[in-house]
Design an enzyme around this catalytic site. Sequence first.
Site, mmCIF file in Angstrom:
data_model
loop_
_atom_site.group_PDB
_atom_site.id
_atom_site.type_symbol
_atom_site.label_atom_id
_atom_site.label_comp_id
_atom_site.label_asym_id
_atom_site.label_seq_id
_atom_site.Cartn_x
_atom_site.Cartn_y
_atom_site.Cartn_z
ATOM 1 N N GLU A 31 54.436 17.789 20.502
ATOM 2 C CA GLU A 31 54.359 19.202 20.150
ATOM 3 C C GLU A 31 53.582 20.026 21.176
ATOM 4 O O GLU A 31 53.940 21.158 21.501
ATOM 5 C CB GLU A 31 53.708 19.355 18.769
ATOM 6 C CG GLU A 31 53.781 20.745 18.206
ATOM 7 C CD GLU A 31 55.211 21.236 18.032
ATOM 8 O OE1 GLU A 31 55.916 20.700 17.178
ATOM 9 O OE2 GLU A 31 55.629 22.149 18.765
ATOM 10 N N GLY B 95 51.984 25.440 23.997
ATOM 11 C CA GLY B 95 50.757 24.918 23.403
ATOM 12 C C GLY B 95 50.459 25.203 21.949
ATOM 13 O O GLY B 95 50.496 24.294 21.130
ATOM 14 N N GLU C 197 47.534 25.143 35.632
ATOM 15 C CA GLU C 197 47.626 23.729 35.978
ATOM 16 C C GLU C 197 46.671 23.447 37.140
ATOM 17 O O GLU C 197 46.226 24.360 37.835
ATOM 18 C CB GLU C 197 49.056 23.398 36.417
ATOM 19 C CG GLU C 197 50.094 23.596 35.336
ATOM 20 C CD GLU C 197 49.858 22.717 34.126
ATOM 21 O OE1 GLU C 197 49.832 21.498 34.265
ATOM 22 O OE2 GLU C 197 49.670 23.266 33.026
ATOM 23 N N LYS D 244 59.249 22.570 30.518
ATOM 24 C CA LYS D 244 59.261 22.901 29.087
ATOM 25 C C LYS D 244 60.678 23.260 28.624
ATOM 26 O O LYS D 244 61.099 22.898 27.523
ATOM 27 C CB LYS D 244 58.290 24.056 28.812
ATOM 28 C CG LYS D 244 56.831 23.661 29.035
ATOM 29 C CD LYS D 244 55.923 24.871 29.062
ATOM 30 C CE LYS D 244 54.462 24.483 29.261
ATOM 31 N NZ LYS D 244 53.585 25.631 29.544
#
Length: 432
Positions: free
Chosen positions: A127, A132, A188, A203
């Site tokens: 998940e 997020g 990142e 994603k």
Amino acid sequence: MRAVNVGMVGLGTVGGSTLRILDENAAEIERRLGFPLKVRAAASLEIETRSENNGRLLTRSWQEVVEHPEVEIVAELVGGTTIAYEVIRGALDRGKPVVTANKELLGLRGAELAQYAAEKNASLNMEASVAGGIPILQVLREGISADRIEALYGILNGTSNFVLTEMETKGLPMDAIVAEAQRLGYAEANPAADVEGYDARSKLAILAAFCFGVRVPTESIFREGITRIQPVDFSYAHSLGYTIRLLGAATRGPSGLGLSVRPSLVPETAILSKVQGSYNAVWIKGAYGEDTLYYGRGAGKPTGVAVASDLMRVARDLRSGCTLRAPAFGFWKLEEVTRAGIELQSKQYFIRFLVRDRVGIIARLAASLAEKKIGIDAVLQEPSNDRDRLPFVITVEPTTQTNLAAALADIQGLDFLCELPLALPMETTLGR
Ligand code: HSE
């Protein structure tokens, strides 16, 4: 009642937040589960000395966590595609379910890991890997799983959205904003992964699997980052009633699936245009359920809620004796799709030029566009004194990506251009 024991590998922004939630909110979590959920062991390279206190092992060795006989679920939160892969495989080898936030690895080898997990009769849960703080994968796997998804548009990278909206509202340059995003824990380790669209593309590959039951090689997805966007682009976009967002799009049309991550013009009337800062949002259109919207924090500490909630779900499954209730990507078998191109999608485009001013520029550009049968919709030019770097915008009527690329190839060598034209699709249908 006996606790379910978790092992954690990685205590960075997401891991640290997960640990804090599991510790601070332990009583509430126990009230929901009916039994305690306990972090039995955790590994991090930040831990200097191995220790064991109050029933918790802290170590630098991920193997010690994965192999620990009392650890029943492993949370992989180190990121990257090397050690993380070993951690996940090591846990699955022992039949231990895995919770991960690792979009890069899942985008790259998710189908293989899901199949391995199924062979080992253990679940693979992810998940936290997409958007997020938004439980979007749970929505697709359970909440709206009876629908047939036709389109998904998402703001999937918190750092890029933070950069774009800071630029939009404060006119700041990109570098300063990226540094702030790093300080806030959104970016990142290499922020190019954010601003060049690689993170959002991983994603989108995961979302495409959940939406359509397909495996699309991540690197085959059309990708363009936000590094060429300048404050002036927002001025022109606003004058047309649009803003600019890095959009991940997954659509199912007559010519098949189309996947892309690219900065796009979003109508100011569209809900996605309102998404500010490090927030993410996902808009989905289903054949039966029509459109739904999901919104929340996309990066940083809120992601810990997604990991901890996945751990709770897995712990419930273990307690009920069910090790593999649902497939990792929501479909038991993913179909291989080698290409999900957007070349034939027809869209309006916003093309921003930066030129050394002289007579005949518009005529020359119009000739190249006309040659490819691309109709001009509008020409916009704000007053400027800098005739050596003069920005202006041409919007064009719907044309295919292929046709536009051919026209731009004809334009790109012209000597009055200070830089290559910036072409952004105008997502007109989102505003309806
Ligand atoms: N760097 C990512 C982002 C973190 O900015 O969205 C969450 O994946």
